[in-house]
Write a protein that holds these residues in place. Structure first.
Motif, mmCIF file in Angstrom:
data_model
loop_
_atom_site.group_PDB
_atom_site.id
_atom_site.type_symbol
_atom_site.label_atom_id
_atom_site.label_comp_id
_atom_site.label_asym_id
_atom_site.label_seq_id
_atom_site.Cartn_x
_atom_site.Cartn_y
_atom_site.Cartn_z
ATOM 1 N N GLY A 92 30.680 -16.708 -11.945
ATOM 2 C CA GLY A 92 29.993 -15.483 -12.338
ATOM 3 C C GLY A 92 28.481 -15.665 -12.335
ATOM 4 N N ARG A 93 28.019 -16.790 -12.851
ATOM 5 C CA ARG A 93 26.573 -17.065 -12.844
ATOM 6 C C ARG A 93 26.065 -17.240 -11.421
ATOM 7 N NH1 ARG A 93 27.949 -20.678 -16.992
ATOM 8 N NH2 ARG A 93 27.495 -22.426 -15.614
ATOM 9 N N CYS A 94 26.847 -17.876 -10.581
ATOM 10 C CA CYS A 94 26.461 -18.072 -9.179
ATOM 11 C C CYS A 94 26.311 -16.723 -8.479
ATOM 12 C CB CYS A 94 27.500 -18.931 -8.476
ATOM 13 S SG CYS A 94 27.087 -19.357 -6.782
ATOM 14 N N ASP A 95 27.237 -15.811 -8.724
ATOM 15 C CA ASP A 95 27.149 -14.478 -8.123
ATOM 16 C C ASP A 95 25.905 -13.735 -8.600
ATOM 17 O OD1 ASP A 95 29.465 -14.881 -6.711
ATOM 18 O OD2 ASP A 95 30.746 -13.806 -8.142
ATOM 19 N N GLN A 96 25.576 -13.866 -9.875
ATOM 20 C CA GLN A 96 24.374 -13.209 -10.397
ATOM 21 C C GLN A 96 23.117 -13.764 -9.744
ATOM 22 O OE1 GLN A 96 24.777 -13.941 -14.586
ATOM 23 N NE2 GLN A 96 25.931 -12.049 -14.939
ATOM 24 N N TRP A 97 23.048 -15.074 -9.574
ATOM 25 C CA TRP A 97 21.874 -15.676 -8.923
ATOM 26 C C TRP A 97 21.786 -15.258 -7.466
ATOM 27 C CZ3 TRP A 97 17.767 -17.437 -11.171
ATOM 28 C CH2 TRP A 97 17.839 -17.952 -12.462
ATOM 29 N N ARG A 98 22.941 -15.134 -6.794
ATOM 30 C CA ARG A 98 22.937 -14.680 -5.394
ATOM 31 C C ARG A 98 22.432 -13.246 -5.283
ATOM 32 N NH1 ARG A 98 28.439 -17.428 -4.117
ATOM 33 N NH2 ARG A 98 27.715 -19.386 -3.254
ATOM 34 N N GLN A 99 22.852 -12.395 -6.206
ATOM 35 C CA GLN A 99 22.386 -11.005 -6.192
ATOM 36 C C GLN A 99 20.878 -10.947 -6.431
ATOM 37 O OE1 GLN A 99 24.749 -9.026 -9.155
ATOM 38 N NE2 GLN A 99 26.490 -8.730 -7.790
ATOM 39 N N LEU A 100 20.401 -11.738 -7.382
ATOM 40 C CA LEU A 100 18.967 -11.765 -7.646
ATOM 41 C C LEU A 100 18.204 -12.252 -6.414
ATOM 42 C CD1 LEU A 100 16.555 -11.532 -9.593
ATOM 43 C CD2 LEU A 100 16.998 -13.909 -10.242
ATOM 44 N N ALA A 101 18.722 -13.285 -5.755
ATOM 45 C CA ALA A 101 18.066 -13.816 -4.555
ATOM 46 C C ALA A 101 18.022 -12.761 -3.458
ATOM 47 C CB ALA A 101 18.791 -15.069 -4.065
ATOM 48 N N THR A 102 19.122 -12.053 -3.258
ATOM 49 C CA THR A 102 19.167 -11.016 -2.224
ATOM 50 C C THR A 102 18.155 -9.917 -2.507
ATOM 51 O OG1 THR A 102 21.503 -11.480 -1.825
ATOM 52 C CG2 THR A 102 20.662 -9.346 -1.075
ATOM 53 N N GLN A 103 18.110 -9.458 -3.750
ATOM 54 C CA GLN A 103 17.149 -8.416 -4.112
ATOM 55 C C GLN A 103 15.714 -8.896 -3.927
ATOM 56 O OE1 GLN A 103 18.326 -7.523 -8.112
ATOM 57 N NE2 GLN A 103 20.045 -6.246 -7.484
ATOM 58 N N ALA A 104 15.436 -10.122 -4.342
ATOM 59 C CA ALA A 104 14.073 -10.650 -4.214
ATOM 60 C C ALA A 104 13.683 -10.820 -2.752
ATOM 61 C CB ALA A 104 13.948 -11.970 -4.969
ATOM 62 N N TRP A 105 14.618 -11.272 -1.900
ATOM 63 C CA TRP A 105 14.304 -11.396 -0.471
ATOM 64 C C TRP A 105 14.022 -10.028 0.137
ATOM 65 C CZ3 TRP A 105 12.427 -15.569 1.125
ATOM 66 C CH2 TRP A 105 12.940 -16.812 0.802
ATOM 67 N N LEU A 106 14.779 -9.017 -0.266
ATOM 68 C CA LEU A 106 14.539 -7.660 0.254
ATOM 69 C C LEU A 106 13.175 -7.130 -0.189
ATOM 70 C CD1 LEU A 106 18.079 -6.058 -0.196
ATOM 71 C CD2 LEU A 106 16.942 -6.665 1.951
ATOM 72 N N ILE A 107 12.818 -7.372 -1.432
ATOM 73 C CA ILE A 107 11.504 -6.949 -1.928
ATOM 74 C C ILE A 107 10.400 -7.680 -1.178
ATOM 75 C CG2 ILE A 107 9.960 -7.036 -3.930
ATOM 76 C CD1 ILE A 107 12.492 -6.506 -5.656
ATOM 77 N N CYS A 108 10.580 -8.975 -0.972
ATOM 78 C CA CYS A 108 9.581 -9.765 -0.245
ATOM 79 C C CYS A 108 9.420 -9.252 1.179
ATOM 80 C CB CYS A 108 10.006 -11.236 -0.239
ATOM 81 S SG CYS A 108 8.830 -12.350 0.544
ATOM 82 N N GLY A 109 10.523 -8.994 1.858
ATOM 83 C CA GLY A 109 10.458 -8.478 3.222
ATOM 84 C C GLY A 109 9.830 -7.096 3.289
ATOM 85 N N GLY A 110 10.205 -6.231 2.350
ATOM 86 C CA GLY A 110 9.631 -4.893 2.320
ATOM 87 C C GLY A 110 8.134 -4.914 2.050
ATOM 88 N N ALA A 111 7.705 -5.727 1.098
ATOM 89 C CA ALA A 111 6.283 -5.823 0.797
ATOM 90 C C ALA A 111 5.510 -6.412 1.977
ATOM 91 C CB ALA A 111 6.059 -6.673 -0.452
ATOM 92 N N SER A 112 6.124 -7.337 2.684
ATOM 93 C CA SER A 112 5.476 -7.914 3.868
ATOM 94 C C SER A 112 5.300 -6.857 4.952
ATOM 95 C CB SER A 112 6.301 -9.075 4.421
ATOM 96 O OG SER A 112 6.391 -10.112 3.482
ATOM 97 N N LEU A 113 6.336 -6.055 5.168
ATOM 98 C CA LEU A 113 6.240 -4.989 6.163
ATOM 99 C C LEU A 113 5.174 -3.961 5.778
ATOM 100 C CD1 LEU A 113 9.994 -4.373 7.032
ATOM 101 C CD2 LEU A 113 8.244 -5.432 8.473
ATOM 102 N N ILE A 114 5.114 -3.624 4.507
ATOM 103 C CA ILE A 114 4.087 -2.683 4.048
ATOM 104 C C ILE A 114 2.698 -3.265 4.275
ATOM 105 C CG2 ILE A 114 3.085 -1.624 1.971
ATOM 106 C CD1 ILE A 114 5.990 -1.211 1.000
ATOM 107 N N VAL A 159 10.519 -16.049 -6.535
ATOM 108 C CA VAL A 159 11.748 -15.701 -7.253
ATOM 109 C C VAL A 159 12.953 -15.877 -6.336
ATOM 110 C CG1 VAL A 159 13.026 -13.801 -8.320
ATOM 111 C CG2 VAL A 159 10.620 -14.167 -8.891
ATOM 112 N N ALA A 160 12.837 -15.431 -5.098
ATOM 113 C CA ALA A 160 13.952 -15.539 -4.150
ATOM 114 C C ALA A 160 14.290 -16.994 -3.859
ATOM 115 C CB ALA A 160 13.610 -14.810 -2.860
ATOM 116 N N ALA A 161 13.289 -17.810 -3.634
ATOM 117 C CA ALA A 161 13.539 -19.221 -3.340
ATOM 118 C C ALA A 161 14.195 -19.922 -4.527
ATOM 119 C CB ALA A 161 12.232 -19.910 -2.964
ATOM 120 N N ARG A 162 13.695 -19.631 -5.727
ATOM 121 C CA ARG A 162 14.257 -20.252 -6.935
ATOM 122 C C ARG A 162 15.703 -19.801 -7.156
ATOM 123 N NH1 ARG A 162 15.260 -24.067 -10.181
ATOM 124 N NH2 ARG A 162 15.265 -23.571 -12.385
#
Length: 94
Positions: free
Chosen positions: A60-82, A26-29
């Motif tokens: 506006g759409r670009c900002d929404q995709w950036r926010q989604l990417a940031t959230q997905a990268w944080l989830i990916c990093g957190g799950a990796s650490l766990i 999701v983050a990469a996409r």
């Protein structure tokens, strides 16, 4: 034999290992989509809407995709650490 705590740790590891590739995808996409939207666009001469309106909607759409990417990268990093922490616990105590 696995105790209740050990079974919970293994379950947590399985969930974390499932979340990592999904959130990575999701983050990469979302990153690719945000980069495409932020590139300069050729103006569409057949469009009847003002260019400023089209640009504002794209921003506006670009900002929404950036926010989604940031959230997905944080989830990916957190799950990796766990996952790494659970593996460490299982190696030490399992």
């Amino acid at each position: 034999m696995l105790g209740t705590g050990m079974g919970a740790m293994v379950g947590l590891l399985v969930v974390a290992l499932l979340v990592v590739p999904v959130s990575f995808g999701v983050a990469a996409r979302a990153d690719v989509k945000a980069r495409r939207l932020s590139e300069p666009r050729a103006s569409d001469e057949n469009s009847r809407r003002p260019v400023a309106v089209v640009e504002a909607e794209a921003d506006g759409r670009c900002d929404q995709w950036r926010q989604l990417a940031t959230q997905a990268w944080l989830i990916c990093g957190g799950a990796s650490l766990i996952a790494v922490a659970v593996v460490g616990v299982l190696i030490c105590f399992g």
